[in-house]
Write a protein that holds these residues in place. Structure first.
Motif, PDB file in Angstrom:
ATOM      1  N   GLY A   1       0.841  -1.185   0.000  1.00 37.99           N
ATOM      2  CA  GLY A   1       0.000   0.000   0.000  1.00 37.99           C
ATOM      3  C   GLY A   1       0.877   1.237   0.000  1.00 37.99           C
ATOM      4  N   TRP A   2       0.255   2.393   0.058  1.00 40.69           N
ATOM      5  CA  TRP A   2       1.022   3.640   0.065  1.00 40.69           C
ATOM      6  C   TRP A   2       1.845   3.800   1.334  1.00 40.69           C
ATOM      7  CZ3 TRP A   2       2.220   6.148  -4.006  1.00 40.69           C
ATOM      8  CH2 TRP A   2       1.364   6.177  -5.102  1.00 40.69           C
ATOM      9  N   ASP A   3       1.318   3.296   2.465  1.00 43.84           N
ATOM     10  CA  ASP A   3       1.963   3.546   3.749  1.00 43.84           C
ATOM     11  C   ASP A   3       2.616   2.335   4.389  1.00 43.84           C
ATOM     12  OD1 ASP A   3       1.103   6.249   3.712  1.00 43.84           O
ATOM     13  OD2 ASP A   3      -0.884   5.603   4.384  1.00 43.84           O
TER      14      ASP A   3
ATOM     15  N   SER B   1       5.902  -0.781   7.923  1.00 41.49           N
ATOM     16  CA  SER B   1       5.536   0.534   7.411  1.00 41.49           C
ATOM     17  C   SER B   1       6.637   0.986   6.467  1.00 41.49           C
ATOM     18  CB  SER B   1       5.414   1.528   8.570  1.00 41.49           C
ATOM     19  OG  SER B   1       6.681   1.704   9.172  1.00 41.49           O
ATOM     20  N   ASN B   2       6.389   2.068   5.756  1.00 42.89           N
ATOM     21  CA  ASN B   2       7.420   2.597   4.866  1.00 42.89           C
ATOM     22  C   ASN B   2       8.687   2.933   5.644  1.00 42.89           C
ATOM     23  OD1 ASN B   2       5.722   2.282   2.734  1.00 42.89           O
ATOM     24  ND2 ASN B   2       5.197   4.436   2.551  1.00 42.89           N
TER      25      ASN B   2
ATOM     26  N   GLY C   1      -0.988   3.551 -10.740  1.00 39.51           N
ATOM     27  CA  GLY C   1      -0.922   3.479  -9.283  1.00 39.51           C
ATOM     28  C   GLY C   1       0.043   2.409  -8.811  1.00 39.51           C
ATOM     29  N   GLN C   2       0.008   1.247  -9.456  1.00 45.68           N
ATOM     30  CA  GLN C   2       0.924   0.177  -9.091  1.00 45.68           C
ATOM     31  C   GLN C   2       2.372   0.610  -9.286  1.00 45.68           C
ATOM     32  OE1 GLN C   2      -0.559  -2.863 -11.714  1.00 45.68           O
ATOM     33  NE2 GLN C   2      -1.894  -3.737 -10.158  1.00 45.68           N
TER      34      GLN C   2
ATOM     35  N   ARG D   1       3.585   3.637  -9.361  1.00 46.58           N
ATOM     36  CA  ARG D   1       3.962   4.677  -8.406  1.00 46.58           C
ATOM     37  C   ARG D   1       4.335   4.069  -7.054  1.00 46.58           C
ATOM     38  NH1 ARG D   1      -0.086   9.118  -7.615  1.00 46.58           N
ATOM     39  NH2 ARG D   1       1.525   9.796  -6.189  1.00 46.58           N
ATOM     40  N   ILE D   2       3.565   3.077  -6.616  1.00 46.34           N
ATOM     41  CA  ILE D   2       3.878   2.411  -5.354  1.00 46.34           C
ATOM     42  C   ILE D   2       5.216   1.695  -5.460  1.00 46.34           C
ATOM     43  CG2 ILE D   2       3.202   0.502  -3.837  1.00 46.34           C
ATOM     44  CD1 ILE D   2       0.275   1.396  -4.273  1.00 46.34           C
TER      45      ILE D   2
ATOM     46  N   GLN E   1       7.987   4.197  -5.319  1.00 44.91           N
ATOM     47  CA  GLN E   1       8.135   4.664  -3.949  1.00 44.91           C
ATOM     48  C   GLN E   1       8.928   3.655  -3.129  1.00 44.91           C
ATOM     49  OE1 GLN E   1       4.644   6.218  -1.674  1.00 44.91           O
ATOM     50  NE2 GLN E   1       5.088   4.548  -0.293  1.00 44.91           N
TER      51      GLN E   1
END
Length: 128
Positions: A11-13, A57-58, A116-117, A119-120, A123
């Motif tokens: 996920g993003w976080d 977490s990130n 979106g995939q 970009r994650i 990241q």
């Protein structure tokens, strides 16, 4: 270790399949001797309480040990290579109103999902 799909969910976080990813990284970064000892601990559930309560977490991902980071980094690169286009191409298509409107509704939705995939994944590359 990875479940039925053979993939991890990010996920993003944080990592949403954190237990699977944590165990997989731990095992893949072990020496043969460490792996034998780990197996002999009478099951995979005997990890320390600290590890069980931690989340990926990130911030935690950025603090992984170097071998785990390298493995994760290389895995993300392989995943990104499996796409037909890169992040910039997806972004350009999203920004090109005329080209975007020529896509079917289904193609537009797929474009948003792929973007979106990617970009994650990018990241995650930056974190590790």
């Amino acid at each position: 270790m990875v479940g039925e799909e053979g993939a991890f969910v990010l996920g993003w976080d944080e990592v949403l399949t954190e237990e699977e990813l944590s165990t997989t990284l731990k095992v893949l970064c072990m020496s043969e001797e460490e792996f034998k000892e780990y197996k002999e601990q009478d099951g995979w559930e005997d990890d320390s309480e600290e590890e069980e309560n931690s989340t990926l977490s990130n911030e935690a991902l950025s603090r992984l040990k170097t071998p785990c980071k390298e493995l994760l980094y290389d895995s993300v690169l392989l995943t990104l290579e499996s796409y037909r286009s890169d992040l910039k191409a997806e972004q350009d298509l999203l920004n090109n109103k005329e080209a975007y409107e020529k896509l079917s509704r289904r193609e537009q939705q797929a474009l948003h999902v792929r973007y979106g995939q990617k970009r994650i994944l990018h990241q995650l590359l930056e974190l590790v």
